[in-house]
Design an enzyme around this catalytic site. Structure first.
Site, PDB file in Angstrom:
ATOM      1  CE1 TYR A 113      40.433  40.209  38.445  1.00 18.73           C
ATOM      2  CE2 TYR A 113      39.859  37.559  38.786  1.00 18.73           C
ATOM      3  CZ  TYR A 113      40.864  38.888  38.556  1.00 18.73           C
ATOM      4  OH  TYR A 113      41.805  38.600  38.539  1.00 18.73           O
ATOM      5  CD  GLU A 201      41.868  41.178  34.730  1.00 20.02           C
ATOM      6  OE1 GLU A 201      42.617  40.594  35.674  1.00 20.02           O
ATOM      7  OE2 GLU A 201      42.122  41.794  35.026  1.00 20.02           O
TER       8      GLU A 201
END
Length: 392
Positions: A113, A201
């Site tokens: 992530y 993101e």
């Protein structure tokens, strides 16, 4: 403003960030030829079929399907396109899938992530990575916060190579994958700054079995106030993914966000609007919306605000809370009366006006032919509107 995954990946590509590529379709008639094109372009029988909506959790909701053959890909595309996809971010009502992204597939070694946003407390950008990719980062932050590695970046200085190396070390990468990740992180920060994003993101960022670092997803939030500098990004807006009432409000330059309560709010100034919602909650009510009509509230903006609020059937009472600094309260009072008259309101309206010509405004409201409920202060206004909503 938000954009779709495929649009975000096109932005990544323009910054030299390696992506999982593919093609978008909006009509099922285009599925077979697109699947064939992906298989040919990326030399693989397997493809991924991915729903395009402005929400996370698509995979868990059944909106992302690995398809080892063209036949399975076509079946998955048929099922996904047009489905009502429910995820933890869409809520129970879900979101209709109007676009499907057919992409290349990868053999994955590891998932990570990474994200960049603004840390207002430190007045710096924060770049976060975690080895726990592909899952909800909120869960990771709550249960295993030590697995989130962060660096804070001064936006006036920019990202330094040592900061990118710290992030890559945090992901336990080595060799060529480490070097690639360092370059990707630097480019991602350049992308974040260059697009005036408030959030960028990638979840997941993957290490493929052949050693490549690739963005398998993309998520962007953009600063609406900076979109005038990016007409190309503004053109990516998909109004089908936004609340129709919020879209309508934007046409009148009203800042509106729909909520789940039954007390409509019309306020001038974002800070006062937040305080108004708080005091409604303290009085035992639930705000139906955030609505900022702007510092220079006029009769026209008040009328348009009423229209937007009343489009929500859940609204049982309305609170107008205006501070007359730039705007004169007597003008707002006349606007309220005009709106009530034209729209034929059937819900109670509580009005609290303070500031320039406030006394004149109270006289205007009290002498009108309509049953508008005056309030002396915010606490009084909140209690009166909550009581009115309960009775209506």
């Amino acid at each position: 403003m938000k954009i779709h995954e495929y649009q975000g990946k096109n932005i990544f590509k323009s910054y030299g960030i390696p992506i999982q590529d593919g093609y978008v379709i909006e009509h099922i008639e285009d599925a077979s030829s697109t699947i064939e094109k992906v298989q040919k372009d990326f030399n693989s029988d397997a493809v991924l079929v991915k729903a395009q909506i402005h929400a996370g959790g698509r995979g868990k909701g059944g909106g992302v399907k690995y398809s080892p053959t063209a036949e399975e890909a076509l079946a998955n595309a048929t099922n996904i396109l047009g489905m009502n996809l429910v995820t933890h971010q869409t809520g129970a009502e879900g979101q209709k899938v109007r676009k499907v992204y057919i992409t290349e597939a990868f053999d994955i070694e590891n998932e990570y992530y990474c994200a960049i946003t603004l840390d207002r407390g430190k007045t710096k950008d924060v770049f976060m990575v975690s080895t726990e990719g592909g899952v909800e980062i909120e869960k990771v932050a709550a249960e295993t916060p030590e697995k989130i590695i962060k660096v804070w970046i001064d936006p006036l200085v920019g990202m330094k190579s040592y900061q990118a190396r710290k992030l890559a070390f945090g992901l336990e990468l080595t060799g060529d994958a480490f070097k690639t990740a360092v370059k990707v992180f630097v480019k991602l920060y350049q992308c974040y700054q260059g697009t005036d994003a408030s959030l960028v993101e990638i979840n997941p960022l993957i290490l493929s079995e052949d050693g490549r670092i690739i963005a398998l997803d993309s998520k962007f939030n953009f600063d609406d106030n900076a979109l005038y500098r990016h007409p190309d990004i503004a053109g990516l807006r998909d109004k089908n993914e936004e609340d129709p009432t919020e879209v309508e409000a934007s046409k009148f330059d009203l800042n509106y966000i729909k909520l789940d309560g039954n007390v409509g709010c019309m306020v001038n100034g974002a800070g006062l609007a937040m305080a108004t919602m708080d005091i409604i909650k303290l009085a035992g009510g639930d705000p139906a919306n955030f609505l900022d009509v702007g510092g220079a509230a006029s009769a026209e903006s008040v009328k348009n605000g009423f229209k937007i609020i009343l489009s929500d059937d859940n609204v049982k009472a309305i609170l107008i809370n205006i501070f007359g600094g730039i705007v004169r309260c007597d003008r707002v009072a006349n606007g309220v009366i005009q709106a009530v008259k034209e729209l034929g309101l059937k819900v109670p309206v509580v009005v609290r006006l303070e500031g320039t010509n406030a006394e004149e405004a109270k006289t205007i409201l009290s002498e009108s032919e309509f049953a508008i409920i005056p309030a002396d202060d915010m606490k009084d206004a909140a209690q009166k509107v909550v009581d009115a909503a309960l009775k209506n």
